[in-house]
Design an enzyme around this catalytic site. Structure first.
Site, short mmCIF file in Angstrom:
data_model
loop_
_atom_site.label_atom_id
_atom_site.label_comp_id
_atom_site.label_asym_id
_atom_site.label_seq_id
_atom_site.Cartn_x
_atom_site.Cartn_y
_atom_site.Cartn_z
N ASP A 297 56.62 -24.77 -76.11
CA ASP A 297 56.91 -25.51 -74.93
C ASP A 297 55.89 -25.17 -73.60
O ASP A 297 55.14 -24.27 -74.22
CB ASP A 297 58.38 -25.44 -74.30
CG ASP A 297 58.98 -26.39 -73.69
OD1 ASP A 297 58.15 -26.99 -72.71
OD2 ASP A 297 60.35 -26.46 -73.44
C1 NOJ Z 1 59.12 -28.37 -70.21
C2 NOJ Z 1 60.25 -29.06 -70.83
O1 NOJ Z 1 61.06 -28.08 -71.70
C3 NOJ Z 1 59.81 -30.01 -72.21
O2 NOJ Z 1 60.73 -30.64 -73.13
C4 NOJ Z 1 58.55 -30.66 -71.85
O3 NOJ Z 1 58.01 -31.79 -72.99
C5 NOJ Z 1 57.42 -30.15 -71.25
N1 NOJ Z 1 57.86 -29.22 -70.10
C6 NOJ Z 1 56.32 -31.03 -70.89
O4 NOJ Z 1 56.61 -31.92 -69.85
#
Ligand code: NOJ
Length: 756
Positions: A297
């Site tokens: 993530d």
């Molecule tokens: C953080 C989020 O937890 C995730 O779900 C997302 O895909 C990413 N940011 C990228 O935007």
């Protein structure tokens, strides 16, 4: 492997963590020259180029919405990085032009010409925004979710994106957590169906199709179990709960063909998921044989330092990478440290090659090597918005996502003619708070507000007064007086209240899941007029409803329904559509009951049925244990009756198939759409079992006055659980079974499972 990692592995019952050798290449379908091409490339790559293939970033010169500003880069740097092979791809970089330019640089000017991959958070639509994922789970129609995911992929690929950072398949049982709305609800069985359907929808019939998007089940793992419902918090789950509840939706998504997985921000039992070898390598690779790549993530690798798990960023990169996180999102840590970590021997070159091989293989499967510019040089994607077919699908999906909780004395549907309606509340008018989180990209199809939808349905009959009455979280001067006056003058009040779209989503946990006080006051004042009230609940989570909201004559859960919100609500309110949604999450009686979910354990002192006040039992002093509205609950305009629940046998062996039949009768005047649910519970086993577990469901249409026979089959595999040895097992024993309209009702039967 470090001593620390060994500890984790044994905690999860996994003896060894390994990385595969070049000999164990991912299989292809059909076997092709691609693998040889990939190996030839790997042989020519420098460690820097390899690290580049494992480094993903958001777009340059952009403050990425929905993420903190981290690792922010400028356009010059971005172009230089692409040219030097220091980037594997970008995400959320909307627009064809920029993608085309960068892809041309990657394939024509970088030394090895490896194409970029463009990803995006396509969570519930791209140009046509569909209901939020949890809302859509209320349809109990995975096929519908497959269709909306497909439509989203068609639109997003027209903007050059071939990879979606979705579906989110985190089970969420604590309504305080803000991200429940992005997911699949509280139930494992239902979640598995939707996880698989969305993967199929995004990826299409073949990953190499121009309109297919690589799917990314996220967030691996148990991110939805955040303690206290607080985003990013540790998840304190046992290995059994992990395996029984949180992992199965990921397994379903992978079995459906997903070839990337996103690691989660959280830690479990002291080990951050992004650096957890037992999860990322043990479960994903060794047990599930996952062949795609794992992406972290957003800056999750770097955050290992803040977790207190890695002493510094270099160590963080090493821990994450060695645990099995193949691609680093946004932090730049892999680019910065992997070449040196390999040079010093701290990271084996074979591990680096393995991760690169996975990424290149997926790029290859997407057809990027064969046709890197495909889809990037077409007409501007904005020209493709307002697609009538997708708008119709959005309306269908939205109305199927609405759950009617209450309809006393058949207040709904309202007649279109001759009724004076007061539409009151902060969501009555306008086009904000309809779409929900993750509506990021420019050029979206215009949303239809509640007022617009009602007016369109009423046409010339229109007798609609609209009063805001209150802000979402603060009183509006004079608002209540105006609302009360409008209510007095009306025959019926539609009260559009609840949460704004900013009240759920990432980093939007709430400590209190009730109605904001200003709106509660509005509801009380309107109810005091004595006029019948229909609550149109805007919500991103199960809410604790009380007072005038709870006591309204009718309640429709309308979540965030997307571009067709107003039309879908009008369809239900005026009876052009018979509501058929069922809750994918339990609505508790009070906020203090959360985490609340139906599939809980019994305890040694369960509250006796019919005697909720008994002392020394599992109970609160000030609330019963029942949900206000249980999982699976929802009503339509035609009442239905269940009877004649019959089992093909009352004893079954491990190899038998048990058939369960029930008659469901529509006793109303309109066609009914009923979600017939099958639950079981094992009375005693070597590991305690939940009071009920969903094992199947069927959505059936029944004509007025007609009956239908619904049949389910059960085999021993459906009765599996995670045994004492942490492996799936089935144990002979006594079972209860229910055919039911919700998790808290139904007709009960009993059967015995024997070994033979
Ligand atoms: C953080 C989020 O937890 C995730 O779900 C997302 O895909 C990413 N940011 C990228 O935007």
């Amino acid at each position: 492997m470090s001593v620390r990692n060994l500890g984790v592995a044994s905690l999860l019952g996994l003896a060894c963590i390994s990385f595969s050798s070049a000999a164990e290449k991912p299989p292809t379908d059909p076997p092709d020259a691609g693998l040889a091409r990939i190996e030839a490339l790997i042989a020519r790559m420098t460690p820097q180029e390899k690290a580049g293939q494992l480094s993903l970033y958001g777009p340059a010169d952009t403050n990425i919405p929905n993420n903190p500003q981290a690792g922010w880069r400028n356009g010059q740097q971005e172009t230089a990085d692409v040219r030097a092979g220091r980037i594997t791809g970008l995400f959320n970089n909307a627009g064809l032009e920029g993608k085309l330019r960068l892809q041309q640089i990657a394939v024509r000017e970088s030394r090895l010409g490896i194409p970029l991959i463009f990803g995006a958070d396509v969570i519930h639509g791209f140009r046509t925004m569909f209901p939020m994922p949890l809302a859509e789970v209320s349809s109990w129609e995975p096929a519908l979710a497959e269709r909306t995911a497909r439509a989203a992929a068609v639109e997003a690929t027209a903007d050059g994106f071939r990879w979606t950072l979705a579906p989110m398949v985190d089970i969420a049982r604590d309504a305080r957590w803000g991200r429940g709305l992005e997911g699949v609800g509280e139930d494992v069985y239902l979640a598995r169906q939707f996880a698989a359907a969305r993967v199929r929808g995004f990826q299409g019939s073949h990953l190499s199709n121009a309109d297919s998007m690589l799917a990314t089940p996220k967030h691996f793992a148990a991110y939805g179990a955040a303690e206290g419902g607080l985003d990013y918090n540790p998840s304190e789950v046992s290995e059994r709960t992990l395996r029984e509840v949180y992992l199965p939706p990921f397994r379903a998504a992978i079995d459906a063909g997903a070839l990337s997985v996103m690691s989660a921000f959280n830690e479990i039992g002291g080990i951050p998921s992004t650096a957890n070898p037992a999860l990322l390598t043990g479960v994903l690779r060794d047990e599930w044989k996952f062949k795609g790549f794992v992406v972290s993530d957003y800056t999750a690798d770097e955050e290992l330092v803040e977790h207190g798990y890695a002493a510094n960023p270099r160590e963080a990169a090493k821990q994450a990478f060695m645990a099995g996180t193949d691609v680093s999102m946004q932090s730049g840590l892999y680019m910065r440290y992997l070449p040196d970590l390999v040079a010093t021997g701290e990271v084996p070159m074979a591990r680096l090659d393995e991760a690169v091989r996975r990424v290149l293989w997926v790029k290859y499967k997407l057809g990027l090597f064969d046709n890197p510019l495909r889809g990037l040089d077409g007409p501007p994607a904005a020209a493709r918005a307002e697609n009538p077919e997708f708008i119709a699908l959005a309306r269908e999906s939205a109305r199927r996502s609405i759950v009617m909780l209450k309809n006393e004395r058949m207040l709904l549907p309202l007649p279109k003619a001759g009724t004076k309606i007061a539409l009151i509340g902060p969501f009555a008018e306008g086009t904000t708070d309809l779409l929900g989180a993750w509506s990021l990209f420019p050029g979206q199809t215009a949303p239809v507000g509640i007022d617009q939808g009602l007016r369109a349905a009423l046409g010339t009959h229109s007798s609609l007064t609209i009063v805001r009455g209150s802000n979402v979280e603060s009183p509006l001067p004079g608002g209540i007086d105006a609302a009360v006056a409008a209510a007095r003058d009306a025959d019926v009040v539609l009260l559009a209240i609840g949460e704004s779209e900013k009240m759920s989503g990432e980093a939007r946990s709430r400590s209190d899941i009730g109605m904001p006080q200003a709106q509660q006051d509005l509801a009380e004042a309107v109810a005091a007029t004595g006029k019948p009230v229909v609550v149109l609940l805007s919500n991103g989570r199960a809410m604790a409803l009380k007072g005038a909201v709870r006591n309204a004559r009718a309640i429709l859960v309308t979540w965030f329904l997307g571009v067709q919100t107003g039309n879908a609500i009008a369809d239900v309110v005026f009876g052009d559509f018979n509501p058929s949604g069922r809750l994918p999450v339990s609505f508790p009686q009070t906020a203090g009951q959360v985490p609340y979910y139906y599939a809980h354990k019994r305890t040694g002192r369960p509250t006796p049925e019919g005697a909720p006040g008994t002392l020394f039992k599992t109970r609160y002093l000030d609330a019963t244990n029942e949900a206000l509205y249980p999982f699976g609950f929802g009503i339509g305009y035609a009442p239905v009756r269940y009877d004649n629940v019959e089992l093909s046998q009352d004893r079954m062996t491990l190899s038998d198939t048990l058939r369960v039949r029930a008659t469901v009768t529509n006793t109303g005047q309109r066609e009914a759409e009923e979600v017939v649910q099958l639950y079981t519970a094992q009375r005693a086993a070597s590991v305690t079992r939940p009071v009920r577990e969903l094992k199947g469901f069927k959505k059936v249409r029944i004509a007025p006055g007609a009956s239908t026979v619904v049949e389910f089959t059960l085999t021993a595999a459906d009765l599996q659980f995670i045994g004492r040895d942490m492996k799936p097992t089935v144990e002979p024993g006594e079972f209860d079974l229910w055919v039911a309209p919700s998790a808290a009702s139904g007709i009960r039967r009993h059967f015995v499972l024997t070994r033979d």
